[in-house]
Design a protein around this motif. Structure first.
Motif, PDB file in Angstrom:
ATOM      1  N   LYS A 181      16.343   5.220 -21.503  1.00  0.00           N
ATOM      2  CA  LYS A 181      15.557   3.760 -21.575  1.00  0.00           C
ATOM      3  C   LYS A 181      16.575   2.749 -21.665  1.00  0.00           C
ATOM      4  O   LYS A 181      16.475   1.712 -20.908  1.00  0.00           O
ATOM      5  N   GLU A 184      17.899   2.210 -18.046  1.00  0.00           N
ATOM      6  CA  GLU A 184      16.980   1.657 -17.221  1.00  0.00           C
ATOM      7  C   GLU A 184      16.815   0.153 -17.480  1.00  0.00           C
ATOM      8  O   GLU A 184      16.257  -0.478 -16.383  1.00  0.00           O
ATOM      9  N   GLU A 185      16.730  -0.394 -18.644  1.00  0.00           N
ATOM     10  CA  GLU A 185      16.889  -1.715 -19.068  1.00  0.00           C
ATOM     11  C   GLU A 185      17.921  -2.398 -18.669  1.00  0.00           C
ATOM     12  O   GLU A 185      17.775  -3.615 -19.464  1.00  0.00           O
ATOM     13  N   ASN A 186      19.009  -1.710 -18.337  1.00  0.00           N
ATOM     14  CA  ASN A 186      20.273  -2.287 -18.110  1.00  0.00           C
ATOM     15  C   ASN A 186      20.997  -2.976 -19.440  1.00  0.00           C
ATOM     16  O   ASN A 186      21.636  -4.220 -19.599  1.00  0.00           O
ATOM     17  N   ARG A 187      20.782  -2.240 -20.741  1.00  0.00           N
ATOM     18  CA  ARG A 187      21.112  -2.873 -22.090  1.00  0.00           C
ATOM     19  C   ARG A 187      22.471  -3.170 -21.939  1.00  0.00           C
ATOM     20  O   ARG A 187      23.146  -3.738 -22.634  1.00  0.00           O
ATOM     21  N   TRP A 358      19.788   2.971 -28.972  1.00  0.00           N
ATOM     22  CA  TRP A 358      19.816   3.131 -27.533  1.00  0.00           C
ATOM     23  C   TRP A 358      20.463   4.567 -27.336  1.00  0.00           C
ATOM     24  O   TRP A 358      20.969   4.550 -26.157  1.00  0.00           O
TER      25      TRP A 358
END
Length: 410
Positions: A181, A184-187, A358
């Motif tokens: 996740k 995918e959210e480019n954290r 994360w």
């Protein structure tokens, strides 16, 4: 103590042994990321030193070799620290104390590792540990020379605390799902750089599920676990378990192995560095602090249960800083084994959502000498993007050690 600021930092993608960086020596991997650091943070050209962790490299002061290959000025001294898995965190802690005491103004700290290039060593022939085939894992405790000492410690810890395989696997699944996740959210885009053509962290399994985790192979047989619990020449005796184990053996009650390829991290390659500065350096170079390093702490535990080091060290740091766990917004503990996650959840059940939010090393990987810096980089981004204030990282090391750091968002 003077204030110590985190200015920023970068890490490589994390590769599997024989994967992304299979032909890249550790110092070359480190140098590639250090060059990215120099491009982004030009103040490091005036750094007072480079302090790096490395656990399974070729030995010597490999950090100096990496610094010179990276093109850092020859006037920048370099130091290699080996605290095994806690090496990078220990390097950051040392850098923090040097700046805090006024001995330095700008330091690069972190670590790097290549298990793909891990050398085979040979004891001197006069050494009673001599084996013609050599060894890859150093001796961490006077009671064992087992190359699987860390795995054995994790299995013992799982058995000691009565965790189930399903419970442990659930944390592995959680780690992969959260890491997927976050990707995918480019954290993590701000702190991850591509080197040698890498395109992503290699260990994250997008399809990890309880069903898949349940199919992953066990790392020990039932008989091997019985030997671990009873004690033998290859592993440490656990006195509190001897009587119980004798009963199990006499009654032929099975002992279930708990450690698997899902709930224990894989072997990895990677490099990670942070830039730390004093207030004077911040003003002199016009730097923008991202966080402040408030405290560090080291602790030792029984090496038979080395994963407990992460939990115990973090708890002691909180106690020394007169903080309650509820005051910490994010906990980044190194998930070398799911039993560490399970221990955290048992100690702080109401705070599990704040633990490795994360994903952790079970998904990303654990390049030993770099992991402490990876934790700090992730912690910084988590605090920054979630409006948190205080963060705590903690990591266990071979031989029953731990290092923890307390961080406040600037």
């Amino acid at each position: 103590m003077e204030k110590v600021y985190l200015i920023g930092g970068l890490r490589s993608h994390i590769g599997l042994t024989g994967g992304l960086f299979k032909t890249v020596p550790a110092e070359e991997l480190a140098a590639a990321v250090l060059q990215k650091i120099m491009e982004k943070y030009s103040c490091v050209l005036q750094a007072d030193g480079l302090l790096c962790g490395n656990a399974v490299g070729t030995g010597g002061n490999i950090t100096r070799l990496a610094a010179l290959k990276a093109g850092l000025p020859a006037t920048v001294p370099a130091l290699t620290i080996d605290m095994q898995c806690a090496s990078a965190a220990a390097s950051i802690e040392l850098a923090m104390t040097k700046i805090g005491s006024g001995m330095a103004d700008i330091l690069i700290a972190g670590g790097f590792e290549s298990t793909s290039m891990q050398p085979v060593r040979v004891y001197a022939k006069a050494d009673p540990r001599y084996r013609e085939e050599g060894f890859t894992v150093a001796q961490f405790s006077p009671d064992t020379t087992s190359a699987k000492a860390m795995l054995e410690g994790a299995e013992r810890t799982c058995q000691k605390h009565g965790f189930s395989r399903e419970e442990l696997d659930a944390f592995a699944v959680r780690s992969h799902q959260l890491a997927k996740k976050a990707r995918e959210e480019n954290r993590l885009n701000e702190i991850v750089v591509s080197v040698f053509g890498s395109e992503g962290d290699e260990g994250i399994r997008d399809r990890m599920s309880p069903k898949l985790a349940a199919r992953m192979p066990k790392l020990f047989t039932e008989e091997e676990v019985k030997e671990l619990l009873a004690g033998d020449s290859a592993s440490l005796p656990i006195k509190e378990n001897v009587d119980k184990q004798n009963v199990l053996q006499e009654q032929k009650i099975p002992v279930t192995p708990l450690l698997t390829a899902a709930n224990a991290c894989l072997m990895n390659d990677g490099a990670a560095f942070v830039v730390l500065a004093s207030r004077q350096a911040v003003e002199q170079y016009g730097l923008r602090p991202e966080a402040e390093l408030l405290a560090g702490f080291d602790w030792g535990v029984d090496p038979r249960y080395s994963p407990e080091g992460a939990i115990e060290t973090g708890a002691h740091l909180l106690q020394r800083c007169d903080l309650q766990p509820e005051q910490i917004d994010v906990f980044e503990y190194n998930e070398a084994f799911a039993v560490i996650s399970a221990l955290f959840a048992r100690k702080y059940p109401e705070l599990t959502a704040r633990y490795c939010p994360w994903g952790g090393a079970l998904a990303y990987g654990h390049p030993y000498g770099a992991s402490g810096a990876i934790l700090l980089l992730h912690l910084w981004q988590e605090l920054k993007q979630t409006e948190g204030k205080l963060g705590l990282l903690s990591i266990a090391g071979a031989g029953g050690l731990g290092t923890a750091l307390l961080v406040k968002k600037a």
